[in-house]
Write an enzyme that holds these catalytic residues in place. Structure first.
Site, short mmCIF file in Angstrom:
data_model
loop_
_atom_site.label_atom_id
_atom_site.label_comp_id
_atom_site.label_asym_id
_atom_site.label_seq_id
_atom_site.Cartn_x
_atom_site.Cartn_y
_atom_site.Cartn_z
N GLU A 1 9.32 1.50 11.23
CA GLU A 1 10.33 2.55 11.09
C GLU A 1 9.56 3.86 11.19
O GLU A 1 8.79 4.19 10.28
CB GLU A 1 11.02 2.47 9.73
CG GLU A 1 11.63 1.12 9.40
CD GLU A 1 12.87 0.83 10.21
OE1 GLU A 1 13.42 1.75 10.84
OE2 GLU A 1 13.28 -0.33 10.22
N CYS B 1 13.16 11.03 7.57
CA CYS B 1 13.02 10.60 8.96
C CYS B 1 14.29 10.87 9.76
O CYS B 1 14.22 11.18 10.94
CB CYS B 1 12.67 9.13 9.00
SG CYS B 1 13.78 8.15 8.01
N LYS C 1 0.85 -1.19 0.00
CA LYS C 1 0.00 0.00 0.00
C LYS C 1 0.88 1.24 0.00
O LYS C 1 1.47 1.61 1.01
CB LYS C 1 -0.90 0.04 1.23
CG LYS C 1 -2.04 1.03 1.04
CD LYS C 1 -2.50 1.69 2.30
CE LYS C 1 -1.78 2.96 2.61
NZ LYS C 1 -1.95 4.05 1.65
N GLU D 1 8.81 16.38 15.76
CA GLU D 1 9.23 16.23 14.37
C GLU D 1 8.41 17.18 13.49
O GLU D 1 7.18 17.10 13.46
CB GLU D 1 9.01 14.78 13.92
CG GLU D 1 9.55 14.53 12.53
CD GLU D 1 9.35 13.09 12.09
OE1 GLU D 1 8.23 12.57 12.23
OE2 GLU D 1 10.31 12.49 11.59
P1 NAD Z 1 1.85 8.24 7.81
O1 NAD Z 1 2.05 7.47 9.05
O2 NAD Z 1 0.75 9.23 7.78
O3 NAD Z 1 1.60 7.28 6.57
C1 NAD Z 1 2.48 6.23 6.24
C2 NAD Z 1 1.70 5.18 5.51
O4 NAD Z 1 0.75 4.62 6.40
C3 NAD Z 1 0.90 5.70 4.32
O5 NAD Z 1 0.91 4.73 3.29
C4 NAD Z 1 -0.48 5.84 4.90
O6 NAD Z 1 -1.49 5.76 3.93
C5 NAD Z 1 -0.53 4.65 5.83
N1 NAD Z 1 -1.55 4.75 6.88
C6 NAD Z 1 -2.15 5.86 7.36
N2 NAD Z 1 -3.07 5.52 8.29
C7 NAD Z 1 -3.03 4.17 8.42
C8 NAD Z 1 -3.72 3.23 9.24
N3 NAD Z 1 -4.66 3.60 10.12
N4 NAD Z 1 -3.40 1.92 9.12
C9 NAD Z 1 -2.45 1.52 8.27
N5 NAD Z 1 -1.78 2.37 7.44
C10 NAD Z 1 -2.05 3.68 7.52
O7 NAD Z 1 3.25 8.89 7.53
P2 NAD Z 1 3.65 9.81 6.31
O8 NAD Z 1 3.08 11.15 6.61
O9 NAD Z 1 3.36 9.16 5.02
O10 NAD Z 1 5.25 9.82 6.46
C11 NAD Z 1 5.89 10.66 7.32
C12 NAD Z 1 6.34 9.94 8.57
O11 NAD Z 1 7.11 8.81 8.24
C13 NAD Z 1 7.24 10.79 9.42
O12 NAD Z 1 6.89 10.71 10.78
C14 NAD Z 1 8.63 10.21 9.20
O13 NAD Z 1 9.55 10.45 10.18
C15 NAD Z 1 8.32 8.79 9.00
N6 NAD Z 1 9.37 8.13 8.23
C16 NAD Z 1 10.23 7.28 8.89
C17 NAD Z 1 11.27 6.66 8.22
C18 NAD Z 1 12.23 5.70 8.91
O14 NAD Z 1 12.95 4.98 8.26
N7 NAD Z 1 12.24 5.65 10.21
C19 NAD Z 1 11.44 6.90 6.86
C20 NAD Z 1 10.55 7.77 6.21
C21 NAD Z 1 9.52 8.37 6.93
#
Ligand code: NAD
Length: 496
Positions: free
Chosen positions: A267, A301, A192, A398
């Site tokens: 992550e 991140c 997804k 963040e």
């Molecule tokens: P997000 O958590 O909003 O979304 C991530 C993914 O999860 C998307 O595909 C989203 O559609 C899905 N999602 C949203 N709600 C969900 C639910 N209830 N159940 C299952 N899946 C769901 O995050 P984002 O805004 O896309 O990304 C930014 C975040 O990701 C930041 O906090 C960043 O630090 C983190 N990030 C971490 C790393 C790492 O390696 N640690 C790398 C990149 C980004």
């Protein structure tokens, strides 16, 4: 889809009829969502619709999981491991052949400067796939001597159907960090992508079929996280969830996964400290500190969103960072000279601007940037905050945008206290010519990765991940092989 597809995306934006439509990938076929609904995906640099994408729901997820389960039972897990590897190597070749097109698509959909995609995202995705394609036939068990009348050994078996949930900041690269080891291990996948950036994943899915991936091995269900993601996390026939995203969603995933005790790796976010001592090479340190926070418009991140600077060189470093921020070239991501593109969405832009307000209200000094640039596209001028106190929200939370908090420290103990003083534990950097000091820092930093006199590198051969609000589990290297396989112990009685 060919390069022409990207051209259609670029040129056909003004006429809604010309906007391409992308379907789900389920069981080797491109299909509409069961509901027939679709959503729009925008170019963050222009706010124009570049494609419509089928909007999956729980039923689409169920169909994809059924297909993934069938493909897992055969042919994928039963295939010769070397043949699995060959298919993945063929996908590597196809990605190389279509490199320009994939890079352009990623740049258009995520607003990433094309130069960065060609330098980092795409090569890292290809490198990751190459690395794990090579692993496919090298996962061995071991003979463990237990007693003389038995042969006792272990084998590694794939965990089963894996839900791969990907964020929008590195759709291609982070997607591949998960997809490549899962497939190499013999797992099947329902992926997804983030709803803001579905296009590169769908294209990789097409190329995977062309490479010979059997139907059902890789399924892609696009749509909202709270529907598609949630359905995957709660699905009783999904064996593992690998997720990169925000801590809030990560928490919900852990709860959902408890239903059938899925394996989970998370992550999550970061608030990484990049620590500059007064004996550091300030040129190198400030250059890396600027790219450590402004690369990908700070939507990383492991962004060095807190720069900790020792008292004596504090003003100098603040001035250098401000100068570097002002010299970044903001603009059209498709222009190879652009170094700073837009942030991903209006919501993200507003959230970042709110933090700029919060920082000023908390008493930090905004030295430069922190404003919207132009009125079309989500461009922000890179912001440098000085006189930031460790307890302020802009130092603890963040922001996920091009905003750096520069914090003063006295000595090594003070630096370590501040560096380790957030809820996150993903990455940290330190700059000093004192080798003992940087080694002490490496030992004591709460971080999954520590950079000494450098910042920001990742490589698929080294483990990647964090602890606490940054999640748990490691990606990359052999750690990922352990994520997607279970060891099985076998006892054979030799006296029959
Ligand atoms: P997000 O958590 O909003 O979304 C991530 C993914 O999860 C998307 O595909 C989203 O559609 C899905 N999602 C949203 N709600 C969900 C639910 N209830 N159940 C299952 N899946 C769901 O995050 P984002 O805004 O896309 O990304 C930014 C975040 O990701 C930041 O906090 C960043 O630090 C983190 N990030 C971490 C790393 C790492 O390696 N640690 C790398 C990149 C980004």
């Amino acid at each position: 889809m060919s390069t022409a597809y990207v051209e259609t995306l670029e040129k056909g934006r003004s006429s809604s009829k010309a906007v391409p439509h992308r379907k789900l990938l389920v069981d080797g076929r491109h299909v509409e969502s069961v509901s027939g609904r679709a959503f729009k995906t925008l170019n963050p640099a222009t706010e124009e619709v570049i494609a419509t994408v089928a909007e999956g729901n729980e039923i689409d997820v169920d169909l994809a999981v059924v297909a993934a389960r069938r493909a897992f039972e055969g042919p994928w897990r039963t295939m010769r491991a070397a043949d699995r590897g060959k298919i993945l190597f063929r996908l590597v070749e196809l990605m190389k052949q279509h490199a320009d097109e994939i890079a352009a698509l990623e740049s258009l959909d995520a607003g990433k400067p094309i130069a960065g995609v060609l330098r980092q995202d795409l090569p890292a995705a290809i490198d990751t796939l190459t690395y794990y394609a090579g692993w496919a036939d090298k996962m061995t068990g071991e003979v463990v001597p237990v007693r003389d009348d038995a042969l006792t050994y272990t084998v590694r078996e794939p965990v089963g159907v894996v839900a791969v949930i990907v964020p929008w900041n590195f759709p291609l690269m982070i997607g591949m960090w998960k997809l490549a080891p899962a497939l190499a291990c013999g797992c099947t996948v329902v992926m997804k992508p983030a709803e803001l950036t579905s296009l590169s994943a769908l294209r990789i899915g097409e190329l995977a079929l062309e490479a010979g991936l059997p139907p059902g091995v890789l399924n892609i269900v696009t749509g909202p996280g709270r529907v598609v993601g949630d359905a995957l996390v709660n699905h009783p026939d999904v064996d593992k969830v690998t997720f990169t995203g925000s801590p809030g969603v990560g928490r919900g995933i852990l709860r959902g996964a408890a239903g059938n005790f899925k394996r989970v790796s998370l992550e999550l976010g970061g608030k990484s400290a990049n620590v500059i001592f007064d004996d550091a090479d300030l040129d190198a340190a400030t250059k890396a500190a600027a790219s450590g926070i402004f690369f990908n418009a700070g939507q990383v991140c492991s962004a060095g969103s807190r720069v900790l600077v020792q008292e004596k060189v504090y003003d100098d470093v603040v001035a250098r960072l401000a100068q570097r921020a002002q010299s970044l070239r903001i603009g059209d991501p498709s222009d190879r000279a652009t170094s700073l593109g837009p942030v991903i969405s209006e919501k993200q832009m507003k959230g970042i601007l709110d933090y700029v307000d919060i920082g000023q209200k908390e008493g930090a000094s905004l030295v430069t940037g922190g404003e919207r640039v132009g009125d079309r596209g989500y461009f922000l001028s890179p912001a440098v905050f000085a006189n930031v106190e460790h307890e302020m929200r802009i130092s603890q939370e963040e922001i996920f945008g091009p905003v750096v908090s520069v914090i003063k420290f006295r000595d090594e103990a003070d630096a370590l206290r501040i560096a380790n003083g957030t809820a996150y534990s993903l990455a940290a950097g330190v700059w000093s010519r004192d080798i003992g000091r940087v080694q002490r820092f490496a030992k004591r930093a709460n971080a999954g990765t520590v950079w000494l006199n450098t910042y920001g590198y990742t490589d698929v051969r080294l483990p990647w991940g964090g602890a606490r609000d940054s999640g748990f589990g490691r990606e990359h290297g052999s750690a990922a092989i352990e994520n997607f396989t279970e060891p099985k112990a076998v006892w054979m009685n030799l006296n029959v």
